[in-house]
Design a protein around this motif. Structure first.
Motif, mmCIF file in Angstrom:
data_model
loop_
_atom_site.group_PDB
_atom_site.id
_atom_site.type_symbol
_atom_site.label_atom_id
_atom_site.label_comp_id
_atom_site.label_asym_id
_atom_site.label_seq_id
_atom_site.Cartn_x
_atom_site.Cartn_y
_atom_site.Cartn_z
ATOM 1 N N UNK A 85 11.597 99.227 -13.764
ATOM 2 C CA UNK A 85 10.895 100.460 -14.126
ATOM 3 C C UNK A 85 10.713 100.464 -15.641
ATOM 4 N N UNK A 86 9.461 100.456 -16.116
ATOM 5 C CA UNK A 86 9.244 100.512 -17.570
ATOM 6 C C UNK A 86 9.796 101.818 -18.140
ATOM 7 N N UNK A 87 10.530 101.715 -19.235
ATOM 8 C CA UNK A 87 11.098 102.914 -19.859
ATOM 9 C C UNK A 87 10.002 103.866 -20.316
ATOM 10 N N UNK A 88 8.831 103.340 -20.637
ATOM 11 C CA UNK A 88 7.731 104.184 -21.106
ATOM 12 C C UNK A 88 7.201 105.106 -20.006
ATOM 13 N N UNK A 89 7.479 104.809 -18.736
ATOM 14 C CA UNK A 89 6.995 105.666 -17.644
ATOM 15 C C UNK A 89 7.995 106.754 -17.264
ATOM 16 N N UNK A 90 9.200 106.720 -17.841
ATOM 17 C CA UNK A 90 10.227 107.701 -17.489
ATOM 18 C C UNK A 90 10.004 108.969 -18.301
ATOM 19 N N UNK A 91 9.697 110.060 -17.599
ATOM 20 C CA UNK A 91 9.463 111.341 -18.261
ATOM 21 C C UNK A 91 10.741 112.106 -18.528
ATOM 22 N N UNK A 92 11.629 112.167 -17.532
ATOM 23 C CA UNK A 92 12.884 112.885 -17.715
ATOM 24 C C UNK A 92 13.978 112.216 -16.887
ATOM 25 N N UNK A 105 19.866 101.352 2.090
ATOM 26 C CA UNK A 105 20.125 101.250 0.656
ATOM 27 C C UNK A 105 18.894 101.619 -0.156
ATOM 28 N N UNK A 106 17.716 101.555 0.446
ATOM 29 C CA UNK A 106 16.496 101.960 -0.249
ATOM 30 C C UNK A 106 15.512 102.575 0.724
ATOM 31 N N UNK A 107 14.918 103.690 0.305
ATOM 32 C CA UNK A 107 13.950 104.418 1.118
ATOM 33 C C UNK A 107 13.011 105.164 0.191
ATOM 34 N N UNK A 108 11.858 105.554 0.710
ATOM 35 C CA UNK A 108 10.956 106.447 -0.003
ATOM 36 C C UNK A 108 10.839 107.721 0.817
ATOM 37 N N UNK A 109 11.176 108.848 0.176
ATOM 38 C CA UNK A 109 11.118 110.152 0.824
ATOM 39 C C UNK A 109 10.347 111.087 -0.097
ATOM 40 N N UNK A 110 9.215 111.607 0.365
ATOM 41 C CA UNK A 110 8.400 112.537 -0.427
ATOM 42 C C UNK A 110 8.107 111.990 -1.820
ATOM 43 N N UNK A 111 7.597 110.774 -1.890
ATOM 44 C CA UNK A 111 7.231 110.090 -3.144
ATOM 45 C C UNK A 111 8.431 109.870 -4.071
ATOM 46 N N UNK A 112 9.633 109.845 -3.489
ATOM 47 C CA UNK A 112 10.857 109.582 -4.248
ATOM 48 C C UNK A 112 11.498 108.310 -3.722
ATOM 49 N N UNK A 113 11.700 107.352 -4.616
ATOM 50 C CA UNK A 113 12.439 106.148 -4.259
ATOM 51 C C UNK A 113 13.915 106.495 -4.308
ATOM 52 N N UNK A 114 14.600 106.365 -3.173
ATOM 53 C CA UNK A 114 16.010 106.725 -3.066
ATOM 54 C C UNK A 114 16.815 105.445 -2.853
ATOM 55 N N UNK A 115 17.696 105.154 -3.818
ATOM 56 C CA UNK A 115 18.579 103.995 -3.751
ATOM 57 C C UNK A 115 19.999 104.531 -3.665
ATOM 58 N N UNK A 126 12.305 111.362 -13.334
ATOM 59 C CA UNK A 126 10.950 111.841 -13.054
ATOM 60 C C UNK A 126 10.025 110.923 -13.845
ATOM 61 N N UNK A 127 9.023 110.347 -13.172
ATOM 62 C CA UNK A 127 8.125 109.390 -13.810
ATOM 63 C C UNK A 127 6.850 110.078 -14.280
ATOM 64 N N UNK A 128 6.356 109.669 -15.459
ATOM 65 C CA UNK A 128 5.096 110.201 -15.972
ATOM 66 C C UNK A 128 3.892 109.625 -15.233
ATOM 67 N N UNK A 146 12.575 108.722 -8.946
ATOM 68 C CA UNK A 146 13.545 107.721 -8.500
ATOM 69 C C UNK A 146 14.925 108.356 -8.545
ATOM 70 N N UNK A 147 15.676 108.236 -7.458
ATOM 71 C CA UNK A 147 17.065 108.690 -7.407
ATOM 72 C C UNK A 147 17.926 107.489 -7.064
ATOM 73 N N UNK A 148 19.033 107.306 -7.798
ATOM 74 C CA UNK A 148 19.893 106.158 -7.546
ATOM 75 C C UNK A 148 21.332 106.484 -7.901
#
Length: 162
Positions: A85-92, A105-115, A126-128, A146-148
């Motif tokens: 994940x590029x650091x420049x895309x991380x908003x918060x 171990x990995x899933x996508x739920x409601x546009x959220x990557x869950x690890x 939160x990604x920009x 992304x949640x991990x």
């Protein structure tokens, strides 16, 4: 910023060690209780293979950690997957425990990557800009969050906020 690595296996590592220690005891009990040589030989082979796989899993979890370098956050789970994940895309970045129990171990739920590890995550990004993530047979998905899990969420949040 420099390279920083963060473990994620503190919750599962004790269980793996218990099984690794119990496996030789199981092999010994089989040797004492099973009268047929051919069955003892087969069970011994499975016991040795099991111990080797557990040791390999422990080593992989130790070797392939999450990392933060000057340009990317690398999220990993042993050799199973690696997301950059590029650091420049991380908003918060926020810290907080969530439990979903998706049993993967990995899933996508409601546009959220869950690890998740043991059904939990403790850092959320939160990604920009949306990112494409490939889940293998489950296809590619666009994610905006992304949640991990990491063993050191405070350190991870500090490293990502720099």
């Amino acid at each position: 910023m420099g390279d920083r690595s963060f473990g994620y296996s503190a919750q599962v590592r004790p269980f793996l060690w218990v099984f690794l220690v119990v496996t030789p005891l199981e092999v010994l009990l089989v040797e004492l209780l099973v009268p047929w040589f051919w069955l003892r030989a087969v069970l011994l082979a499975f016991g040795v293979l099991s111990a080797l796989l557990l040791g390999w899993q422990l080593w992989m979890l130790h070797k392939f950690k999450h990392e933060v370098d000057d340009e990317h956050l690398w999220l990993r789970y042993a050799r199973e997957f690696e997301y950059r994940i590029p650091l420049s895309t991380i908003g918060s970045v926020t810290q907080g425990m969530t439990s979903r129990t998706l049993h993967r171990t990995r899933s996508v739920v409601d546009a959220t990557l869950v690890l998740e590890i043991s059904g939990s995550t403790n850092v959320a990004l939160r990604l920009d800009a949306p990112l494409q993530v490939d889940l293998g047979r489950r296809g590619a998905h666009e994610v905006t969050k992304v949640e991990f899990w990491t063993d050191d969420p405070d350190g991870m949040v500090r490293a990502l906020r720099k």
